[in-house]
Design an enzyme around this catalytic site. Structure first.
Site, mmCIF file in Angstrom:
data_model
loop_
_atom_site.group_PDB
_atom_site.id
_atom_site.type_symbol
_atom_site.label_atom_id
_atom_site.label_comp_id
_atom_site.label_asym_id
_atom_site.label_seq_id
_atom_site.Cartn_x
_atom_site.Cartn_y
_atom_site.Cartn_z
ATOM 1 N N GLU A 134 -2.747 -4.475 13.470
ATOM 2 C CA GLU A 134 -1.711 -5.315 14.095
ATOM 3 C C GLU A 134 -2.242 -5.976 15.371
ATOM 4 O O GLU A 134 -1.915 -7.136 15.659
ATOM 5 C CB GLU A 134 -0.470 -4.469 14.406
ATOM 6 C CG GLU A 134 0.718 -5.262 14.870
ATOM 7 C CD GLU A 134 1.950 -4.371 14.992
ATOM 8 O OE1 GLU A 134 2.792 -4.410 14.082
ATOM 9 O OE2 GLU A 134 2.064 -3.631 15.995
ATOM 10 N N PHE A 162 0.851 -1.196 0.000
ATOM 11 C CA PHE A 162 0.000 0.000 0.000
ATOM 12 C C PHE A 162 0.877 1.234 0.000
ATOM 13 O O PHE A 162 1.811 1.337 0.783
ATOM 14 C CB PHE A 162 -0.930 -0.001 1.220
ATOM 15 C CG PHE A 162 -2.021 -1.031 1.105
ATOM 16 C CD1 PHE A 162 -1.740 -2.375 1.309
ATOM 17 C CD2 PHE A 162 -3.305 -0.661 0.757
ATOM 18 C CE1 PHE A 162 -2.728 -3.340 1.167
ATOM 19 C CE2 PHE A 162 -4.306 -1.617 0.620
ATOM 20 C CZ PHE A 162 -4.021 -2.953 0.823
ATOM 21 N N GLY A 176 10.760 -5.025 17.714
ATOM 22 C CA GLY A 176 10.797 -4.290 18.977
ATOM 23 C C GLY A 176 10.518 -5.160 20.197
ATOM 24 O O GLY A 176 10.759 -4.728 21.330
ATOM 25 N N TYR A 177 10.000 -6.375 19.986
ATOM 26 C CA TYR A 177 9.524 -7.162 21.128
ATOM 27 C C TYR A 177 10.027 -8.601 21.166
ATOM 28 O O TYR A 177 9.660 -9.346 22.049
ATOM 29 C CB TYR A 177 7.985 -7.147 21.168
ATOM 30 C CG TYR A 177 7.444 -5.758 21.302
ATOM 31 C CD1 TYR A 177 7.409 -5.121 22.535
ATOM 32 C CD2 TYR A 177 7.025 -5.041 20.169
ATOM 33 C CE1 TYR A 177 6.950 -3.817 22.660
ATOM 34 C CE2 TYR A 177 6.562 -3.741 20.285
ATOM 35 C CZ TYR A 177 6.532 -3.137 21.531
ATOM 36 O OH TYR A 177 6.077 -1.852 21.648
ATOM 37 N N HIS A 216 7.929 -9.193 15.676
ATOM 38 C CA HIS A 216 8.143 -7.749 15.657
ATOM 39 C C HIS A 216 9.525 -7.442 16.239
ATOM 40 O O HIS A 216 9.863 -7.928 17.321
ATOM 41 C CB HIS A 216 7.047 -7.070 16.469
ATOM 42 C CG HIS A 216 6.999 -5.585 16.317
ATOM 43 N ND1 HIS A 216 8.030 -4.769 16.733
ATOM 44 C CD2 HIS A 216 6.065 -4.771 15.785
ATOM 45 C CE1 HIS A 216 7.719 -3.511 16.473
ATOM 46 N NE2 HIS A 216 6.533 -3.483 15.887
HETATM 47 N N1 UDP Z 1 0.296 3.647 4.609
HETATM 48 C C1 UDP Z 1 0.127 4.414 3.479
HETATM 49 N N2 UDP Z 1 -0.127 5.743 3.606
HETATM 50 C C2 UDP Z 1 -0.233 6.362 4.821
HETATM 51 C C3 UDP Z 1 -0.048 5.573 5.989
HETATM 52 C C4 UDP Z 1 0.224 4.214 5.848
HETATM 53 O O1 UDP Z 1 0.208 3.909 2.359
HETATM 54 O O2 UDP Z 1 -0.464 7.582 4.867
HETATM 55 C C5 UDP Z 1 0.544 2.182 4.455
HETATM 56 C C6 UDP Z 1 1.988 1.917 4.011
HETATM 57 O O3 UDP Z 1 2.026 0.741 3.240
HETATM 58 C C7 UDP Z 1 2.668 1.703 5.348
HETATM 59 C C8 UDP Z 1 1.608 0.924 6.100
HETATM 60 O O4 UDP Z 1 0.375 1.515 5.684
HETATM 61 O O5 UDP Z 1 3.888 1.000 5.185
HETATM 62 C C9 UDP Z 1 1.733 0.968 7.612
HETATM 63 O O6 UDP Z 1 1.856 2.290 8.086
HETATM 64 P P1 UDP Z 1 3.222 2.806 8.726
HETATM 65 O O7 UDP Z 1 4.379 2.201 7.992
HETATM 66 O O8 UDP Z 1 3.183 4.308 8.786
HETATM 67 O O9 UDP Z 1 3.153 2.207 10.193
HETATM 68 P P2 UDP Z 1 4.418 1.812 11.094
HETATM 69 O O10 UDP Z 1 5.141 0.692 10.396
HETATM 70 O O11 UDP Z 1 5.264 3.044 11.228
HETATM 71 O O12 UDP Z 1 3.785 1.375 12.394
#
Ligand code: UDP
Ligand code: MN
Length: 281
Positions: free
Chosen positions: A230, A48, A162-163, A160
């Site tokens: 998640e 995405f 981090g954990y 994950h």
């Molecule tokens: N994502 C996106 N646009 C956004 C926010 C999230 O396409 O504005 C999608 C993107 O694939 C991203 C995933 O959702 O990798 C998960 O969000 P993010 O990576 O910000 O979360 P994190 O890994 O930092 O918890």
């Protein structure tokens, strides 16, 4: 034929339900490829890239072409609201990319939440007879090392970064009983990352459908789980154990120092400026 003795005494390599935890040194790439090559499998890969996240695509795709399932059929499905900004990356033979125009949202929580539903639809309407395996990957990541058939399984989760190695009471599961993602203090095996999910398409369909329904119930009840999809994923895996678990080699974070038990970083989240890339705080 002699077999390499694969020993990693420094890490846990099986779950309590006897699913392998994939670490460097625990598998023989030649044997893995011998199993899956003859099946001529296709690995669908959803990613995405909504809003400014489209900027992550170039590095993601270029590094995937150098590391991810080389010499396999890979079909990327890029969900984006900015199809014109999808970079033209040269793909190797056997590899395809389809852009799926997707409505955006002004809340990042909404974007990550809706991934389950969109993957569910894609599998049901298209992939179920077109691909054998699927991975859903975060786009804000790069590949730094080889990622291949050793990661394949019926339903695949990832520790994950981090954990891993932490005790259960540190896991950031959803702790409010009002949410469908609720996990009791004395339950839970691992904390899995939402950035990497995989498996056979029918099994991932079941996962995404179940999580989507649970997300719908939460929405109905006006509650959003602490880590959105998640949290629901972790609940799903509590009752539907993954058949294979990927070590944090498959989901690292660039800002983290590499400890001695991480021999190779294969996929890692890049450092991003949240305020700059996300549509809302
Ligand atoms: N994502 C996106 N646009 C956004 C926010 C999230 O396409 O504005 C999608 C993107 O694939 C991203 C995933 O959702 O990798 C998960 O969000 P993010 O990576 O910000 O979360 P994190 O890994 O930092 O918890
Ligand atoms: Mn991410």
């Amino acid at each position: 034929m002699s077999h390499r003795v694969c020993v990693r005494p420094d890490v846990v390599t099986t779950t309590p339900w006897l699913a392998p935890i994939v670490w460097d040194g625990t598998f023989d790439q030649t044997v893995m490829d011998a199993i899956y090559k003859q099946q001529n499998i296709t690995v669908a890969t959803t990613v995405f890239a909504l809003g400014k996240y489209v900027d992550f695509l170039k590095d993601f795709l270029e590094t995937a072409e150098k590391n991810f399932f080389l010499h396999y059929n890979v079909h990327y499905y890029v969900f984006t609201d900015r199809p014109d900004d999808v970079p033209a990356v040269t793909l190797s033979p056997g590899r395809k990319l389809t852009v799926l125009k997707t409505a955006s949202s002004d809340r990042w929580q909404e974007i990550t939440l809706r991934r389950m539903e969109m993957i569910e639809k894609l599998i049901e309407e298209h992939l179920i007879h077109k691909a054998e395996y699927i991975f859903s990957l975060d786009v804000d990541c790069k590949f730094y090392g080889p990622w291949g058939a050793e990661s394949l399984g019926d339903i695949v989760a990832t520790l994950h970064p981090g954990y891993y190695g932490e005790s259960r009471n540190k896991f950031p599961y959803e702790r409010r009983p009002e949410s469908q993602a609720y996990i009791r203090q004395e339950e839970g095996d691992y904390y899995y990352g939402g950035a990497v999910i995989g498996g056979r398409v029918d099994r991932v369909l079941k996962l995404t459908k179940t999580c989507r329904k649970q997300l719908d119930v939460d929405r109905e009840n006006k509650i959003e789980a602490v880590w959105q999809e998640e949290s629901h994923l972790n609940k799903y895996f509590l009752y539907n154990k993954p058949s294979k678990v990927l070590s944090p080699e498959y989901l690292w974070q660039d800002f983290k120092a590499k400890p001695p038990n991480i021999k190779v970083i294969r996929f890692s989240q890049v450092i991003k400026n949240y305020a700059q890339v996300r549509p809302n705080p």
